[in-house]
Design an enzyme around this catalytic site. Structure first.
Site, mmCIF file in Angstrom:
data_model
loop_
_atom_site.group_PDB
_atom_site.id
_atom_site.type_symbol
_atom_site.label_atom_id
_atom_site.label_comp_id
_atom_site.label_asym_id
_atom_site.label_seq_id
_atom_site.Cartn_x
_atom_site.Cartn_y
_atom_site.Cartn_z
ATOM 1 N N ASP A 191 -39.261 32.900 -23.271
ATOM 2 C CA ASP A 191 -38.064 33.730 -23.109
ATOM 3 C C ASP A 191 -38.100 34.897 -24.101
ATOM 4 O O ASP A 191 -38.842 34.862 -25.085
ATOM 5 C CB ASP A 191 -36.818 32.857 -23.353
ATOM 6 N N GLY A 192 -37.289 35.880 -23.853
ATOM 7 C CA GLY A 192 -37.177 37.040 -24.737
ATOM 8 C C GLY A 192 -36.128 36.812 -25.813
ATOM 9 O O GLY A 192 -35.574 35.709 -25.946
ATOM 10 N N GLY A 214 -28.200 39.082 -24.746
ATOM 11 C CA GLY A 214 -27.976 40.477 -24.368
ATOM 12 C C GLY A 214 -27.841 40.627 -22.858
ATOM 13 O O GLY A 214 -27.113 41.482 -22.367
ATOM 14 N N GLY A 215 -28.531 39.760 -22.127
ATOM 15 C CA GLY A 215 -28.445 39.796 -20.657
ATOM 16 C C GLY A 215 -27.366 38.867 -20.131
ATOM 17 O O GLY A 215 -27.197 38.738 -18.916
ATOM 18 N N GLU A 251 -30.013 29.694 -21.055
ATOM 19 C CA GLU A 251 -31.199 29.870 -21.906
ATOM 20 C C GLU A 251 -31.234 28.817 -23.004
ATOM 21 O O GLU A 251 -32.288 28.254 -23.304
ATOM 22 C CB GLU A 251 -31.202 31.274 -22.525
ATOM 23 N N SER A 259 -35.799 41.925 -19.520
ATOM 24 C CA SER A 259 -36.892 42.797 -19.092
ATOM 25 C C SER A 259 -38.262 42.280 -19.554
ATOM 26 O O SER A 259 -39.267 42.464 -18.858
ATOM 27 C CB SER A 259 -36.652 44.220 -19.600
ATOM 28 N N ASP A 279 -33.086 39.192 -28.488
ATOM 29 C CA ASP A 279 -32.511 40.476 -28.909
ATOM 30 C C ASP A 279 -32.815 40.771 -30.371
ATOM 31 O O ASP A 279 -32.942 41.923 -30.757
ATOM 32 C CB ASP A 279 -30.998 40.458 -28.661
HETATM 33 C C1 5RP Z 1 -30.801 37.484 -21.930
HETATM 34 C C2 5RP Z 1 -31.546 37.436 -23.202
HETATM 35 C C3 5RP Z 1 -32.805 38.243 -23.277
HETATM 36 O O1 5RP Z 1 -33.855 37.405 -23.593
HETATM 37 C C4 5RP Z 1 -32.649 39.296 -24.335
HETATM 38 O O2 5RP Z 1 -31.477 40.051 -24.032
HETATM 39 C C5 5RP Z 1 -33.861 40.204 -24.413
HETATM 40 O O3 5RP Z 1 -33.918 40.991 -23.290
HETATM 41 P P1 5RP Z 1 -35.061 42.089 -23.093
HETATM 42 O O4 5RP Z 1 -36.333 41.350 -22.915
HETATM 43 O O5 5RP Z 1 -34.632 42.834 -21.850
HETATM 44 O O6 5RP Z 1 -35.068 42.966 -24.307
HETATM 45 O O7 5RP Z 1 -31.211 36.791 -24.144
HETATM 46 O O8 5RP Z 1 -29.613 36.754 -22.012
#
Ligand code: 5RP
Length: 263
Positions: free
Chosen positions: A89-90, A104-105, A111, A35, A92
């Site tokens: 990138d994001g 998490g995604g 990644e 997200s 968790d």
């Molecule tokens: C996906 C990831 C995301 O970067 C992680 O889950 C963070 O997601 P968000 O920005 O929705 O909190 O690793 O595999």
């Protein structure tokens, strides 16, 4: 406007928007998943449109590739770019040394491949992702479907001998079915509570037959941008060790947030 956005969303947006300042003309980019990454891809597309930047993008998931393309960004085929200049990138979880839990995604494999191919990695997150110790968030591990129960049992045995506070794992499900990654693999989520020795854990997990990759991203992040609900951001650089706080003027923040609040 800002009031119509969920506070966590405002924080993610602020971090994503700040990260876009690092993008330069001609760059090959790695685009994260999740997200927070969605905010970043949208802000990037806006920048490309408004300032005519020429950038190419390697996406860390099918979902991100489709989203970026729908906004007019040039997305390269997987593997086409051997190296990228900047990956955003994001995460968790992120600790004080900028080590991360990701996945998490479910996109941790791509990644990690793209992040390790990048000259610079910027991680964007809302402030709730900062932790003293990794492990509160379940650690995702991508495993091949063949013999996954054996792989899970081997992981279970291994965990008994490591510095952790939890040892349970479960296969990730979605809509009553096993979650499948873009590569057609399963994800095992490891409930570890506290990871005492992340480097050791990462090394031993990846030696277990059937494990493709784990969600510990160690010594990969160069810069962390944490967003706060008031639109301010905190930038932490791994080399200088410094943390810089930046505050957006409310008017500027309202302006920033209005475009996504409106749809
Ligand atoms: C996906 C990831 C995301 O970067 C992680 O889950 C963070 O997601 P968000 O920005 O929705 O909190 O690793 O595999």
């Amino acid at each position: 406007m800002t009031e119509s956005m969920a506070p966590a969303d405002r924080a993610k947006y602020a971090a994503a928007r700040r990260a876009i300042d690092f993008v330069e003309d001609g760059m090959r980019l790695g685009l994260g998943t999740g997200s927070t990454a969605v905010h970043m891809v949208r802000a990037l597309a806006e920048l490309v449109r408004e300032e005519g930047l020429r950038v190419t993008a390697a996406a860390t998931s099918r979902q991100t590739a489709e989203f970026a393309q729908s906004l007019g960004l040039e997305v390269t085929e997987p593997g086409e770019e051997k190296w990228v200049d900047l990956c955003i990138d994001g995460a968790d979880e992120v600790d004080a040394d900028l080590n991360l839990i990701k996945g998490g995604g479910g996109a941790l494999l791509m990644e990690k491949v793209i992040a390790t191919s990048a000259d610079q990695v910027i991680v964007i997150a809302d402030a709730s992702k900062k932790v003293a110790r990794l492990g509160g968030y379940p650690l995702p591990v991508e495993v091949i479907p063949f013999g996954w129960q054996t792989t899970q049992a081997l992981i279970g045995e291994l965990l008994q001998n490591l510095d952790l506070d939890g040892h349970q794992s479960h296969r990730r499900m979605q809509g009553g079915k096993p979650f499948l990654t873009d590569q057609g693999n399963f994800i095992l989520d490891l409930e570890l509570q506290r990871i005492g020795a992340p480097h050791q854990l990462s090394l031993v997990l990846n030696q277990i037959p059937g494990v493709v990759e784990n969600g510990l991203f160690l010594d990969i992040c160069d810069t962390l941008i944490l967003g706060h609900e008031d639109g301010s951001v905190e930038l932490q650089d791994i080399n200088s060790g410094q943390i810089r706080h930046e505050r957006l003027e409310l008017a500027q923040a309202d302006n920033l947030f209005s475009d996504i609040a409106d749809g």
